[in-house]
Design a protein around this motif. Structure first.
Motif, PDB file in Angstrom:
ATOM      1  N   LYS A   2       0.831  -1.192   0.000  1.00  0.00           N
ATOM      2  CA  LYS A   2       0.000   0.000   0.000  1.00  0.00           C
ATOM      3  C   LYS A   2       0.872   1.252   0.000  1.00  0.00           C
ATOM      4  O   LYS A   2       2.023   1.232   0.422  1.00  0.00           O
ATOM      5  CB  LYS A   2      -0.899   0.018   1.229  1.00  0.00           C
ATOM      6  CG  LYS A   2      -1.950  -1.051   1.242  1.00  0.00           C
ATOM      7  CD  LYS A   2      -2.826  -0.886   2.474  1.00  0.00           C
ATOM      8  CE  LYS A   2      -3.909  -1.936   2.501  1.00  0.00           C
ATOM      9  NZ  LYS A   2      -4.761  -1.788   3.673  1.00  0.00           N
ATOM     10  N   TRP A   3       0.294   2.365  -0.420  1.00  0.00           N
ATOM     11  CA  TRP A   3       1.054   3.593  -0.501  1.00  0.00           C
ATOM     12  C   TRP A   3       1.460   4.087   0.881  1.00  0.00           C
ATOM     13  O   TRP A   3       2.515   4.689   1.041  1.00  0.00           O
ATOM     14  CB  TRP A   3       0.303   4.659  -1.285  1.00  0.00           C
ATOM     15  CG  TRP A   3      -0.947   5.155  -0.626  1.00  0.00           C
ATOM     16  CD1 TRP A   3      -2.198   4.652  -0.752  1.00  0.00           C
ATOM     17  CD2 TRP A   3      -1.059   6.268   0.272  1.00  0.00           C
ATOM     18  NE1 TRP A   3      -3.088   5.366   0.013  1.00  0.00           N
ATOM     19  CE2 TRP A   3      -2.417   6.370   0.648  1.00  0.00           C
ATOM     20  CE3 TRP A   3      -0.153   7.186   0.777  1.00  0.00           C
ATOM     21  CZ2 TRP A   3      -2.870   7.344   1.503  1.00  0.00           C
ATOM     22  CZ3 TRP A   3      -0.611   8.160   1.636  1.00  0.00           C
ATOM     23  CH2 TRP A   3      -1.952   8.237   1.991  1.00  0.00           C
ATOM     24  N   GLN A   4       0.624   3.802   1.925  1.00  0.00           N
ATOM     25  CA  GLN A   4       0.994   4.207   3.279  1.00  0.00           C
ATOM     26  C   GLN A   4       2.236   3.465   3.741  1.00  0.00           C
ATOM     27  O   GLN A   4       3.086   4.032   4.418  1.00  0.00           O
ATOM     28  CB  GLN A   4      -0.145   3.940   4.271  1.00  0.00           C
ATOM     29  CG  GLN A   4      -1.360   4.789   4.063  1.00  0.00           C
ATOM     30  CD  GLN A   4      -2.463   4.006   3.363  1.00  0.00           C
ATOM     31  OE1 GLN A   4      -2.214   3.009   2.707  1.00  0.00           O
ATOM     32  NE2 GLN A   4      -3.685   4.479   3.480  1.00  0.00           N
ATOM     33  N   ARG A   6       4.575   2.309   1.728  1.00  0.00           N
ATOM     34  CA  ARG A   6       5.703   2.860   0.958  1.00  0.00           C
ATOM     35  C   ARG A   6       6.206   4.154   1.589  1.00  0.00           C
ATOM     36  O   ARG A   6       7.410   4.384   1.671  1.00  0.00           O
ATOM     37  CB  ARG A   6       5.297   3.099  -0.487  1.00  0.00           C
ATOM     38  CG  ARG A   6       5.091   1.838  -1.257  1.00  0.00           C
ATOM     39  CD  ARG A   6       4.677   2.169  -2.695  1.00  0.00           C
ATOM     40  NE  ARG A   6       4.154   1.010  -3.349  1.00  0.00           N
ATOM     41  CZ  ARG A   6       4.849   0.242  -4.175  1.00  0.00           C
ATOM     42  NH1 ARG A   6       6.099   0.541  -4.433  1.00  0.00           N
ATOM     43  NH2 ARG A   6       4.298  -0.811  -4.740  1.00  0.00           N
ATOM     44  N   VAL A   7       5.271   4.997   2.035  1.00  0.00           N
ATOM     45  CA  VAL A   7       5.653   6.239   2.701  1.00  0.00           C
ATOM     46  C   VAL A   7       6.390   5.926   4.001  1.00  0.00           C
ATOM     47  O   VAL A   7       7.423   6.533   4.310  1.00  0.00           O
ATOM     48  CB  VAL A   7       4.413   7.124   2.968  1.00  0.00           C
ATOM     49  CG1 VAL A   7       4.740   8.278   3.892  1.00  0.00           C
ATOM     50  CG2 VAL A   7       3.849   7.637   1.657  1.00  0.00           C
ATOM     51  N   ARG A   8       5.902   4.958   4.754  1.00  0.00           N
ATOM     52  CA  ARG A   8       6.535   4.574   6.024  1.00  0.00           C
ATOM     53  C   ARG A   8       7.946   4.043   5.794  1.00  0.00           C
ATOM     54  O   ARG A   8       8.866   4.367   6.536  1.00  0.00           O
ATOM     55  CB  ARG A   8       5.669   3.530   6.731  1.00  0.00           C
ATOM     56  CG  ARG A   8       6.248   2.988   8.000  1.00  0.00           C
ATOM     57  CD  ARG A   8       5.634   3.655   9.144  1.00  0.00           C
ATOM     58  NE  ARG A   8       6.160   3.151  10.397  1.00  0.00           N
ATOM     59  CZ  ARG A   8       5.805   3.629  11.531  1.00  0.00           C
ATOM     60  NH1 ARG A   8       4.925   4.594  11.584  1.00  0.00           N
ATOM     61  NH2 ARG A   8       6.299   3.176  12.633  1.00  0.00           N
ATOM     62  N   VAL A   9       8.127   3.221   4.761  1.00  0.00           N
ATOM     63  CA  VAL A   9       9.447   2.673   4.467  1.00  0.00           C
ATOM     64  C   VAL A   9      10.393   3.778   4.004  1.00  0.00           C
ATOM     65  O   VAL A   9      11.556   3.832   4.412  1.00  0.00           O
ATOM     66  CB  VAL A   9       9.336   1.550   3.403  1.00  0.00           C
ATOM     67  CG1 VAL A   9      10.691   1.159   2.862  1.00  0.00           C
ATOM     68  CG2 VAL A   9       8.631   0.340   3.994  1.00  0.00           C
ATOM     69  N   ALA A  10       9.904   4.675   3.168  1.00  0.00           N
ATOM     70  CA  ALA A  10      10.755   5.729   2.618  1.00  0.00           C
ATOM     71  C   ALA A  10      11.155   6.771   3.649  1.00  0.00           C
ATOM     72  O   ALA A  10      12.296   7.251   3.657  1.00  0.00           O
ATOM     73  CB  ALA A  10      10.051   6.399   1.442  1.00  0.00           C
ATOM     74  N   THR A  11      10.222   7.138   4.546  1.00  0.00           N
ATOM     75  CA  THR A  11      10.495   8.234   5.477  1.00  0.00           C
ATOM     76  C   THR A  11      10.767   7.779   6.900  1.00  0.00           C
ATOM     77  O   THR A  11      11.358   8.519   7.682  1.00  0.00           O
ATOM     78  CB  THR A  11       9.309   9.210   5.523  1.00  0.00           C
ATOM     79  OG1 THR A  11       8.155   8.522   6.016  1.00  0.00           O
ATOM     80  CG2 THR A  11       9.029   9.791   4.158  1.00  0.00           C
TER      81      THR A  11
END
Length: 145
Positions: A2-4, A6-11
Motif C-alpha cells: 500500500k502507498w501508506q 511505501r511512505v513509512r518505508v521511505a520516510t
C-alpha cells in the motif's frame, strides 16, 4: 504494498506523523507571520510537555487499551522531540545572551536523552525456555520428566 507502507518505508514516519509535522510547521509559519512566534513556540512546548506527562500516565494504566494509547503518544513524543528541542533552544536564545551558555544548553537538550539512555541499562532477565531449566540442563527436555 500500500502507498501508506511505501511512505513509512521511505520516510520512517507514518502518514499521520507527517501530517502532524506539516500542521506544526504551518502553525509556526502563521505565528511568525502574525508576530506571535514566541507565544506559539511556548504553546507548542507546553503541548509537548502535557503530551509527555499524559504518555507517562497512560503507559502505566491497568487497562490495555489505555496502554496502547500511551504507546501511540510515546511514538508521537519520540518523533516530535527534535522539533520541540529546537523550539526550546530558539526560545532560550531570546533570553540568554551568552553564546557559550546557549551552546551548552543546546548540547544538553539535544544529546541529553541519548546519553542518558546509553548510561542507564535495563536489567535483562534471562529467558526461560518453557520451564525446562530444571537441573541446569535445558537442552534435553526428556531428562526433566
Amino acid at each position: 504494498m500500500k502507498w501508506q507502507q511505501r511512505v513509512r518505508v521511505a520516510t520512517g514516519l507514518s502518514c499521520w506523523q507527517i501530517m502532524l509535522h506539516m500542521l506544526i510547521v504551518a502553525v509556526l509559519v502563521m505565528g511568525w507571520m502574525s508576530g506571535a512566534l514566541v507565544r506559539v513556540g511556548l504553546g507548542l512546548c507546553v503541548l509537548y510537555g502535557v503530551t509527555v506527562l499524559l504518555m507517562l500516565f497512560l503507559q502505566r494504566h491497568h487497562d490495555a487499551r489505555w496502554r496502547e494509547a500511551g504507546d501511540v503518544l510515546e511514538e508521537l513524543t519520540t518523533t516530535w522531540y527534535f522539533g520541540a528541542s529546537l523550539i526550546v533552544i530558539w526560545l532560550l536564545s531570546r533570553v540568554l545572551q551568552n553564546n557559550v551558555l546557549l551552546a551548552l544548553a543546546g548540547m544538553a537538550i539535544l544529546a541529553g536523552p541519548a546519553v542518558v539512555s546509553l548510561l542507564t541499562k535495563e536489567r535483562k532477565l534471562p529467558a526461560k525456555s518453557f520451564g525446562l531449566h530444571q537441573n541446569g540442563n535445558a537442552a534435553n527436555p526428556r531428562e526433566h520428566r
